[in-house]
Every structure is written in C-alpha cells, then in structure tokens.
Write a protein that holds these residues in place. Structure first.
Motif, PDB file in Angstrom:
ATOM      1  N   UNK A  78      62.680  84.014  29.871  1.00 38.67           N
ATOM      2  CA  UNK A  78      62.190  82.829  30.582  1.00 38.67           C
ATOM      3  C   UNK A  78      60.667  82.750  30.596  1.00 38.67           C
ATOM      4  N   UNK A  79      60.152  81.560  30.328  1.00 39.81           N
ATOM      5  CA  UNK A  79      58.710  81.309  30.339  1.00 39.81           C
ATOM      6  C   UNK A  79      58.436  80.160  31.302  1.00 39.81           C
ATOM      7  N   UNK A  80      57.545  80.414  32.264  1.00 34.74           N
ATOM      8  CA  UNK A  80      57.107  79.384  33.198  1.00 34.74           C
ATOM      9  C   UNK A  80      55.642  79.083  32.885  1.00 34.74           C
ATOM     10  N   UNK A  81      55.360  77.839  32.573  1.00 37.13           N
ATOM     11  CA  UNK A  81      53.993  77.396  32.277  1.00 37.13           C
ATOM     12  C   UNK A  81      53.319  76.953  33.577  1.00 37.13           C
ATOM     13  N   UNK A  82      52.060  77.329  33.741  1.00 41.85           N
ATOM     14  CA  UNK A  82      51.267  76.910  34.893  1.00 41.85           C
ATOM     15  C   UNK A  82      50.250  75.892  34.397  1.00 41.85           C
ATOM     16  N   UNK A  83      50.167  74.747  35.081  1.00 39.97           N
ATOM     17  CA  UNK A  83      49.250  73.716  34.630  1.00 39.97           C
ATOM     18  C   UNK A  83      48.821  72.807  35.770  1.00 39.97           C
ATOM     19  N   UNK A  84      47.595  72.319  35.667  1.00 40.17           N
ATOM     20  CA  UNK A  84      47.103  71.311  36.612  1.00 40.17           C
ATOM     21  C   UNK A  84      47.589  69.925  36.201  1.00 40.17           C
ATOM     22  N   UNK A  85      48.082  69.787  34.975  1.00 44.55           N
ATOM     23  CA  UNK A  85      48.596  68.508  34.482  1.00 44.55           C
ATOM     24  C   UNK A  85      50.002  68.285  35.003  1.00 44.55           C
ATOM     25  N   UNK A  86      50.292  67.074  35.374  1.00 42.27           N
ATOM     26  CA  UNK A  86      51.641  66.760  35.861  1.00 42.27           C
ATOM     27  C   UNK A  86      52.475  66.071  34.784  1.00 42.27           C
ATOM     28  N   UNK A  87      52.006  66.064  33.556  1.00 40.68           N
ATOM     29  CA  UNK A  87      52.696  65.363  32.475  1.00 40.68           C
ATOM     30  C   UNK A  87      53.355  66.352  31.508  1.00 40.68           C
ATOM     31  N   UNK A  88      54.082  67.304  32.059  1.00 39.23           N
ATOM     32  CA  UNK A  88      54.701  68.318  31.214  1.00 39.23           C
ATOM     33  C   UNK A  88      56.172  68.045  30.919  1.00 39.23           C
ATOM     34  N   UNK A  89      56.776  67.130  31.640  1.00 36.03           N
ATOM     35  CA  UNK A  89      58.197  66.880  31.492  1.00 36.03           C
ATOM     36  C   UNK A  89      58.597  66.534  30.058  1.00 36.03           C
ATOM     37  N   UNK A  90      57.713  65.833  29.344  1.00 36.90           N
ATOM     38  CA  UNK A  90      58.053  65.432  27.981  1.00 36.90           C
ATOM     39  C   UNK A  90      58.178  66.616  27.026  1.00 36.90           C
ATOM     40  N   UNK A  91      57.624  67.771  27.405  1.00 32.54           N
ATOM     41  CA  UNK A  91      57.703  68.945  26.530  1.00 32.54           C
ATOM     42  C   UNK A  91      59.032  69.681  26.671  1.00 32.54           C
TER      43      UNK A  91
END
Length: 121
Positions: A78-91
């Motif tokens: 499992x990989x959890x990405x941390x980001x300040x961007x809220x536009x990750x759903x498309x990935x």
C-alpha cells in the motif's frame, strides 16, 4: 513484531513529525528524504506500507509510486500519497496509482486511520 512504514518526504520537518507520530503509535519507521534509493530500501526494510509526498524536489511521487506498483514484488504494497493538492482523485484507478492520499495539512487522526485501514486490508 511491529509493522513497518517507509516515509518519503523531502521536507525534513514533515518527515520528523510523521516519524514521531507513527513511532509513538507503535510502528517501526524508516524515513527517506529522496526517492533515489526507494526500491533498494524497500527490499532491505521490507515495509508494510509506504507514505510519501507527491512533490519530492526533483522527483515526482507519482512516478516513484508507479515504479513501486509496476514491480511484481511490491505491487501489493500500500502507498499513501501526501499532497497539498486536492485534485488527486483523477489519478486513482490508473496503472501504478497510489492506494490513497492524505491532504496537507493533515489531521493526526485521519493519518492514523488511513494507515490502519491500509495495513488491515
């Protein structure tokens, strides 16, 4: 035996905070400030989960994630990405995509909940 989490972030303050929170929650932690040796470190450390920033200086967290997920030995890690961007759903749902994401700034309870969720599945 403690479950192992590999944390990858180029921000040393974030890395220290995440390491402290997760270590105090009973996990064994390996922290990295860049992704150049991530595959080698996965082989040596044998983590149960990877928590990584999407923006890693001159490296892209999505590309690193894709490399991990395309490796037959690590594709179920499992990989959890941390980001300040809220536009990750498309990935999500794409080949090599992370399993989840954590928005910055993050809530400690949300962090621990997501980690537990992916360690238990």
């Amino acid at each position: 035996m403690k479950e192992k989490i590999l944390i990858l972030d180029d921000d040393k303050d974030i890395l220290e905070i995440l390491s402290l929170i997760l270590a105090e929650s009973g996990y064994e932690i390996l922290s990295l400030t860049n992704g150049k040796r991530v595959i080698e470190e996965i082989k040596e450390f044998n983590p149960n989960l990877i928590l990584m920033d999407v923006m890693l200086g001159d490296m892209d967290g999505f590309e690193i994630c894709k490399g991990i997920k395309e490796n037959i030995q690590h594709k179920h890690l499992p990989v959890i990405i941390i980001s300040a961007s809220c536009h990750l759903e498309e990935s999500f749902g794409k080949m090599g995509a992370p399993d989840d994401y954590l928005a910055k700034p993050f809530d400690i309870e949300v962090l621990l909940s997501k980690v537990e969720k992916h360690l238990r599945t």
